[in-house]
Design an enzyme around this catalytic site. Sequence first.
Site, PDB file in Angstrom:
ATOM      1  N   ALA A   1      -4.627   7.534  -4.496  1.00  0.00           N
ATOM      2  CA  ALA A   1      -3.105   7.131  -5.041  1.00  0.00           C
ATOM      3  C   ALA A   1      -3.204   5.596  -5.184  1.00  0.00           C
ATOM      4  O   ALA A   1      -2.832   4.845  -4.280  1.00  0.00           O
ATOM      5  CB  ALA A   1      -2.175   7.447  -3.592  1.00  0.00           C
TER       6      ALA A   1
ATOM      7  N   ALA B   1       0.844  -1.273  -0.066  1.00  0.00           N
ATOM      8  CA  ALA B   1       0.079  -0.005   0.069  1.00  0.00           C
ATOM      9  C   ALA B   1       0.949   1.331   0.025  1.00  0.00           C
ATOM     10  O   ALA B   1       2.085   1.113  -0.117  1.00  0.00           O
ATOM     11  CB  ALA B   1      -0.986  -0.155   1.258  1.00  0.00           C
ATOM     12  N   ASN B   2       0.248   2.476   0.235  1.00  0.00           N
ATOM     13  CA  ASN B   2       0.945   3.559   0.520  1.00  0.00           C
ATOM     14  C   ASN B   2       0.704   4.432   1.144  1.00  0.00           C
ATOM     15  O   ASN B   2      -0.421   4.212   2.128  1.00  0.00           O
ATOM     16  CB  ASN B   2       1.066   4.408  -1.109  1.00  0.00           C
ATOM     17  N   HIS B   3       1.090   5.734   1.447  1.00  0.00           N
ATOM     18  CA  HIS B   3       0.595   6.622   2.719  1.00  0.00           C
ATOM     19  C   HIS B   3      -0.480   7.457   2.807  1.00  0.00           C
ATOM     20  O   HIS B   3      -0.789   8.320   3.198  1.00  0.00           O
ATOM     21  CB  HIS B   3       1.780   7.406   3.212  1.00  0.00           C
TER      22      HIS B   3
END
Length: 227
Positions: A99, A33-35
């Site tokens: 995102a 995943a990402n932030h």
Amino acid sequence: YFSTPDEKPLAGVKTLVTAGPTHEALDPVRYIANHSSGKQGYAIAKAMQQLGADVTLVSGPTKLSPPQGVNFISITSAEEMLAACQNAMPSDIAICAAAVADWRVAEPSKQKIKKKNNTEAPTLSFIQNPDILATLSQSGPNRPGLVIGFAAETEHVTENAVSKRERKGCDWILANDVSPATGTFGGDENTLFLIDKNGVNPWHKMTKDAAAKKLSKRIADHLTLNA
Ligand code: CTP
Ligand code: CA
């Protein structure tokens, strides 16, 4: 108190918003995943709804509650996000604030990947995810009349975003400096540049809520001018 038509300049305007990160499975218990917090996309969905738009928010996993009055669709992966967005077509406006993970594991394991007796770490092989913004921007007769993307950049922010707008075929790009020093990811403020066919318009640093309102107002003005 009387409501005037101007308070709901986007009444009846169908709007798709994507938000949040996507999670890409490695196996049944792990993901990449990402932030992304989802804050900017949720704020846009809310601001558009408050101007009267008929909003569908397609969101990856976040800690946020869906804004009131918005048609909320929760998804996990990029492929699910694309399918949900295509389901939401036709739409007058699409705003891609998600995102989206650029890659997913080519073949996620059906079972939990075990250490066994191995001393070696597993090697993952990736494939590229579908580009939702580019797909919507290049969707032919079904294309929303106004397609807006974000450009998350850590360097050469406006230059990269100008070429990103052309590559994707979207109408507007909001370029966002996400280098760690700015605290953008997960923070409450954004420093944005709005890029359209005429060039680059810098916006002052402002809260994600204020940026969402400014964008929604600009969209309403744009639709009025082009009506
Ligand atoms: N986007 C998308 N689907 C993807 C990747 C990105 O819809 N698979 C959208 C994002 O929601 C954003 C825009 O494309 O509106 C730009 O995302 P960004 O990550 O900045 O651009 P990429 O084209 O993925 O290029 P890179 O990450 O290499 O800079
Ligand atoms: Ca990307």
